[in-house]
Design a protein around this motif. Structure first.
Motif, mmCIF file in Angstrom:
data_model
loop_
_atom_site.group_PDB
_atom_site.id
_atom_site.type_symbol
_atom_site.label_atom_id
_atom_site.label_comp_id
_atom_site.label_asym_id
_atom_site.label_seq_id
_atom_site.Cartn_x
_atom_site.Cartn_y
_atom_site.Cartn_z
ATOM 1 N N UNK A 169 0.827 -1.200 0.000
ATOM 2 C CA UNK A 169 0.000 0.000 0.000
ATOM 3 C C UNK A 169 0.869 1.260 0.000
ATOM 4 N N UNK A 170 0.278 2.428 -0.240
ATOM 5 C CA UNK A 170 1.074 3.664 -0.347
ATOM 6 C C UNK A 170 1.966 3.885 0.878
ATOM 7 N N UNK A 171 3.220 4.217 0.591
ATOM 8 C CA UNK A 171 4.154 4.554 1.663
ATOM 9 C C UNK A 171 4.721 3.371 2.418
ATOM 10 N N UNK A 172 4.446 2.147 1.979
ATOM 11 C CA UNK A 172 4.943 0.973 2.703
ATOM 12 C C UNK A 172 6.309 0.543 2.164
ATOM 13 N N UNK A 173 6.999 -0.269 2.995
ATOM 14 C CA UNK A 173 8.344 -0.716 2.625
ATOM 15 C C UNK A 173 8.534 -2.139 3.117
ATOM 16 N N UNK A 174 9.017 -3.016 2.229
ATOM 17 C CA UNK A 174 9.136 -4.436 2.573
ATOM 18 C C UNK A 174 10.354 -5.040 1.868
ATOM 19 N N UNK A 175 11.031 -5.958 2.594
ATOM 20 C CA UNK A 175 12.025 -6.834 1.968
ATOM 21 C C UNK A 175 11.432 -8.234 1.915
ATOM 22 N N UNK A 176 11.278 -8.780 0.718
ATOM 23 C CA UNK A 176 10.651 -10.083 0.511
ATOM 24 C C UNK A 176 11.670 -11.043 -0.089
ATOM 25 N N UNK A 197 2.130 0.378 -4.849
ATOM 26 C CA UNK A 197 1.384 1.621 -5.038
ATOM 27 C C UNK A 197 2.265 2.839 -4.722
ATOM 28 N N UNK A 198 1.679 4.024 -4.676
ATOM 29 C CA UNK A 198 2.466 5.257 -4.560
ATOM 30 C C UNK A 198 3.414 5.233 -3.373
ATOM 31 N N UNK A 226 1.804 2.845 -8.791
ATOM 32 C CA UNK A 226 2.129 4.125 -8.176
ATOM 33 C C UNK A 226 3.577 4.473 -8.449
ATOM 34 N N UNK A 227 3.948 5.695 -8.066
ATOM 35 C CA UNK A 227 5.342 6.126 -8.214
ATOM 36 C C UNK A 227 6.173 5.414 -7.154
ATOM 37 N N UNK A 228 6.518 4.187 -7.437
ATOM 38 C CA UNK A 228 7.124 3.284 -6.458
ATOM 39 C C UNK A 228 8.504 2.843 -6.934
ATOM 40 N N UNK A 251 3.049 1.505 -14.651
ATOM 41 C CA UNK A 251 1.754 2.089 -15.006
ATOM 42 C C UNK A 251 1.516 3.474 -14.435
ATOM 43 N N UNK A 252 2.501 4.047 -13.730
ATOM 44 C CA UNK A 252 2.336 5.407 -13.235
ATOM 45 C C UNK A 252 3.684 6.126 -13.266
ATOM 46 N N UNK A 253 3.679 7.376 -13.684
ATOM 47 C CA UNK A 253 4.918 8.155 -13.794
ATOM 48 C C UNK A 253 5.657 8.153 -12.459
ATOM 49 N N UNK A 254 6.985 8.036 -12.553
ATOM 50 C CA UNK A 254 7.808 8.006 -11.352
ATOM 51 C C UNK A 254 8.142 6.610 -10.884
#
Length: 418
Positions: A169-176, A197-198, A226-228, A251-254
């Motif tokens: 989700x927006x603003x999340x951070x994960x190492x998988x 997402x963004x 998102x810009x991810x 699919x989104x700029x950035x």
């Protein structure tokens, strides 16, 4: 007796449809199964005349791998990494062996069929017995890596369907860490779908270290809505049949995608990597660096396609694939592709296939190092820059002995030819 390729494709499709599962009331997988089965009915299974399967035969699957579901036991001990762990064995979640980190939720279901998925991904959807969706909460940084251990085993020819979806989700951070292990004549037909997402950030590792007698066909889909930023590191050992279809949709700029990979084909193993990056909108960046090694009678393929859609101006995209042949009987095929429908882009690609430097081998031998060890050292040096770039220390500690083991088993490393 081997089947003609077209007849073989029809037979495999018939077996796949026969293994589609019936859904019951309240079954969370029913929508995906029904959707996938409908699409599977219309799909054409590939044969050697299909361009993207030119170098890969599906003949090993006619040994009965699509007829029986796998039911092997978990190995002991399980590989250990400093991370939270989720375990799926033969396509089923092992809850007793799994632990979720804070900020991640799990659902036993899967989304809808995706437009880019392959016939084998459709088969995965139609024959699923379990699936998990992991969701990282918005504005959450997961403190430790999530180790997703995907195990497949059988004593006789069999198949399992593995499906994992990850939503950042927006603003999340994960190492998988997506880690495949297995043994026996089992086909692991796997699908992994990841959406960012963004302002989401994902560090993704894909470790494929099943034993030589296994078969693995997988579809990995990155979707950046998102810009991810996604940084993916893929490390692949050889087995009887390994086919990796990797699709990335920007699919989104950035959006920024970085993929690096090392693959090692040894013995009579087979690795086929099909990469496709779709730049669908303006001002996105993708960078791909892959290195391959093949020894004895191993065969490795990498086909990397970059598709710049109309209107995707300001795109930056690069692909590099360098390979080493370590034995006269080994084969490597590499083909970068650019398909561009804009002028205002910066794109580059390159591919090479070479051999170990004879002068470097001679230098090491003159210092008292045996030829086999000299070849192993030079092979490690060829891919070392990608290994050193791994950002997670626990993964790097696992990768280094794994890679050294792969190369120590290289029959090509033991040849005394110059």
């Amino acid at each position: 007796m081997s089947l003609p390729s077209k007849q073989q494709g029809l037979e495999l499709k018939t077996l796949a449809m026969a293994n589609a599962r019936r859904s019951e009331a309240g079954d969370a997988l029913a929508p995906l199964r029904g959707d996938s089965l409908s699409a599977l009915e219309a799909a054409v299974f590939p044969d050697r005349k299909t361009e993207q399967w030119k170098y890969t035969s599906l003949h090993p699957l006619t040994d009965g791998h699509l007829s029986t579901a796998a039911d092997g036991a978990l190995p002991e001990p399980l590989p250990n990494l400093a991370a939270h762990r989720l375990v799926m064995s033969n396509g089923r979640l092992q809850e007793a062996l799994s632990q979720l980190p804070e900020g991640v939720t799990l659902r036993r279901q899967a989304g809808q069929r995706d437009e880019l998925l392959t016939p084998f991904a459709l088969y995965n959807g139609a024959a699923l017995t379990d699936a998990i969706t992991l969701e990282v909460a918005a504005n959450t940084e997961v403190s430790a890596p999530l180790h997703l251990l995907l195990h497949a085993a059988s004593d006789a020819p069999a198949h399992c369907q593995t499906r994992v979806e990850v939503l950042l989700n927006p603003g999340s951070k994960l190492t998988l860490i997506e880690h495949y292990i297995g043994q026996g004549p089992v086909l692991n037909n796997a699908v992994t779908v990841i959406e960012a997402r963004d302002n989401a950030s994902l560090t993704h590792y894909r470790l494929q270290s099943e034993r030589e007698d296994t078969l693995h066909i997988s579809t990995l889909l990155f979707r950046q809505t998102g810009a991810s930023r996604i940084d993916s590191y893929q490390l692949m050992g050889g087995n009887r049949l390994r086919r990796n279809d990797v699709r990335a949709l920007l699919e989104k700029s950035g959006a920024e995608l970085n993929m690096q990979g090392v693959f090692v084909a040894r013995g009579q193993s087979h690795i086929d990597n099909q990469l496709c990056v779709e730049h669908r909108v303006p001002h996105c960046t993708s960078n791909q660096v892959f290195k391959g090694l093949a020894g004895e009678k191993g065969k490795a393929i990498l086909n990397g396609r970059i598709h710049i859609h109309q209107g995707a101006m300001g795109t930056l995209a690069e692909l590099s694939n360098k390979n080493l042949l370590l034995s006269p009987g080994a084969e490597i095929y590499t083909k970068p592709e650019l398909e561009i429908y804009n002028d205002d882009v910066k794109c580059a690609h390159g591919a090479t296939v070479g051999q170990l430097d004879a002068a470097q081998q001679f230098y090491l031998q003159s210092r008292g190092i045996a030829l086999a060890e000299a070849k192993r050292m030079l092979s490690l040096g060829f891919v070392n820059e990608l290994i050193l770039a791994l950002p997670d220390e626990s993964v790097a500690q696992w990768v280094q002995p794994w890679l050294a083991g792969e190369l120590s088993q290289y029959p090509g490393a033991n040849e005394e030819a110059a």
